[in-house]
Design a protein around this motif. Structure first.
Motif, PDB file in Angstrom:
ATOM      1  N   UNK A   1      -4.133  -0.347   7.176  1.00  0.00           N
ATOM      2  CA  UNK A   1      -3.355   0.828   6.761  1.00  0.00           C
ATOM      3  C   UNK A   1      -4.011   2.139   7.199  1.00  0.00           C
ATOM      4  N   UNK A   2      -5.286   2.327   6.845  1.00  0.00           N
ATOM      5  CA  UNK A   2      -5.954   3.565   7.205  1.00  0.00           C
ATOM      6  C   UNK A   2      -6.057   3.760   8.702  1.00  0.00           C
ATOM      7  N   UNK A   3      -6.331   2.682   9.435  1.00  0.00           N
ATOM      8  CA  UNK A   3      -6.458   2.773  10.890  1.00  0.00           C
ATOM      9  C   UNK A   3      -5.128   3.124  11.544  1.00  0.00           C
ATOM     10  N   UNK A   4      -4.049   2.548  11.045  1.00  0.00           N
ATOM     11  CA  UNK A   4      -2.733   2.843  11.622  1.00  0.00           C
ATOM     12  C   UNK A   4      -2.284   4.253  11.254  1.00  0.00           C
ATOM     13  N   UNK A   5      -2.549   4.663  10.011  1.00  0.00           N
ATOM     14  CA  UNK A   5      -2.202   6.033   9.606  1.00  0.00           C
ATOM     15  C   UNK A   5      -2.902   7.057  10.487  1.00  0.00           C
ATOM     16  N   UNK A   6      -4.143   6.774  10.863  1.00  0.00           N
ATOM     17  CA  UNK A   6      -4.889   7.699  11.713  1.00  0.00           C
ATOM     18  C   UNK A   6      -4.275   7.832  13.095  1.00  0.00           C
ATOM     19  N   UNK A   7      -3.517   6.838  13.519  1.00  0.00           N
ATOM     20  CA  UNK A   7      -2.926   6.839  14.863  1.00  0.00           C
ATOM     21  C   UNK A   7      -1.538   7.460  14.905  1.00  0.00           C
ATOM     22  N   UNK A   8      -0.901   7.647  13.756  1.00  0.00           N
ATOM     23  CA  UNK A   8       0.495   8.101  13.734  1.00  0.00           C
ATOM     24  C   UNK A   8       0.699   9.430  14.455  1.00  0.00           C
ATOM     25  N   UNK A   9      -0.147  10.465  14.245  1.00  0.00           N
ATOM     26  CA  UNK A   9       0.072  11.718  14.984  1.00  0.00           C
ATOM     27  C   UNK A   9       0.039  11.521  16.492  1.00  0.00           C
TER      28      UNK A   9
END
Length: 380
Positions: free
Chosen positions: A111-119
């Motif tokens: 979750x945290x790793x994917x959230x960091x990639x969203x922008x």
């Protein structure tokens, strides 16, 4: 979701160094190849499952490439290890776009790793297809840029509550991971129990650390609640350790796991002391003799010496979804074209419906319960 805000802001500010070619609509596409990237954890208990997921995906890519690829282009996947750390994942996504020139991304993990990639996904318009172990909240953050295959944890919780209501369970305990994703699942389970409308309530909940260092306390708390059933949102050794601790303390709730629970590993640890375990699976049964896709997958596993398992089958089916999207683009492949095809994709793969039509971020609603035997076999 606020916990990711500063990370997203920092990442967004750092995007300026990327070369313009990294954002080109046809980046990563040549007349003979389409290159996808992946940032994922490759070590530890979750890393073992992710490696299996990737091995299953590679079976599907190899099958497609052996038949000439998609529209004459072979499919390649480049994976970088992020250790499940958000800052490393952000760096990996940047590198894969700016330095490796990938077209898009496959197989989001964490979750945290994917959230960091969203922008970065939004800035580049690079599509992300497929997922493993990802919270519902982050799916919402990535909506429009990412296409997730497995059913949501909310859907799993609803299916489990339906089953528990049917067999008359009213007192439920939950052991969940001691992280934001685990807290989210606790909320989803409570909401699903309330929506079931049959008097099911969560009478105890314990947050278990990834290393199991607070298992004794968690087992005492859960055992004291005298719940009829225990639901676990845990991964790795703590699952079997918790079940053993409860059994030794004289507690005997019916045990259920969400899809993150590796039932075969639990059975290997507990052996004949496994009293019963049912797991919500979000992928169809890999050992089906009736489904042609399952038979094809098992044949590919045998040839490549890849174990037949739910996590390898999940990688295989996620890759099939990606391949279907690419086929619908034909030779006129671009990031915008793949987004367009994915947003309208409706298909039936391995006996389950995949539907992203109407800008849905999750394609499947499939969830079924399977039982785990003492020998580690899954029985429908």
């Amino acid at each position: 979701m606020t916990k990711y805000t500063s990370r997203r802001a920092a990442l967004g500010a750092a995007l300026g160094f990327l070369a313009p070619k990294a954002f080109a609509n046809d980046a990563g596409v040549s007349p003979r190849e389409v290159l996808f990237g992946q940032s994922a954890v490759l070590s530890g208990p979750l890393g073992v499952s992710v490696q299996g997921y990737n091995a299953g995906a590679q079976l599907a890519f190899d099958e497609a490439n052996a038949s000439g690829g998609v529209a004459g282009r072979r499919i390649s996947l480049l994976t970088l290890d992020d250790g499940l750390a958000a800052d490393r994942a952000a760096a990996n996504y940047k590198s894969l776009l700016a330095e490796r020139g990938v077209f898009g991304f496959f197989g989001a993990v964490g979750s945290g790793t994917t959230a960091a990639a969203v922008p970065l996904l939004r800035e580049s318009n690079a599509p992300l297809i497929g997922n493993f172990a990802l919270s519902d909240a982050v799916r919402e953050q990535a909506a429009g840029q990412a296409y997730f295959v497995r059913a949501t944890y909310g859907r799993e919780a609803a299916r489990l509550m339906q089953h528990l209501a049917t067999i008359g369970i009213q007192r439920l305990a939950l052991a969940h991971l001691d992280n934001p994703g685990g807290v989210e699942v606790l909320g989803l389970v409570r909401a699903a129990a309330q929506q079931a409308g049959t008097g099911i309530s969560v009478v105890a909940a314990a947050a278990v650390r990834n290393d199991g260092s607070n298992l004794v306390q968690a087992a005492q708390q859960l055992g004291a609640a005298k719940a009829q059933a225990l639901l676990m949102f845990l991964s790795g050794p703590p699952v079997a350790q918790l079940m053993r601790a409860l059994d030794e303390a004289g507690a005997s709730p019916a045990c259920y796991g969400m899809s993150v629970v590796a039932g075969d590993a639990v059975a290997k640890t507990l052996g004949d002391k496994l009293r019963g375990l049912a797991i919500a699976q979000v992928m169809p049964y890999p050992w089906s003799e009736l489904d042609a896709t399952a038979r094809q997958y098992r044949a590919a596993c045998a040839k490549a010496q890849v174990p037949v398992a739910y996590h390898t089958y999940e990688g295989y089916l996620n890759a099939l979804v990606l391949l279907e999207g690419l086929r619908r683009c034909g030779r006129a492949l671009s990031r915008s074209a793949l987004h367009e095809q994915m947003r309208s994709l409706r298909s039936r793969i391995a006996g389950i419906d995949i539907d992203f039509n109407g800008r849905q971020h999750t394609g499947s609603r499939f969830v079924e319960l399977v039982h785990v035997t003492q020998q580690g076999r899954y029985i429908r």
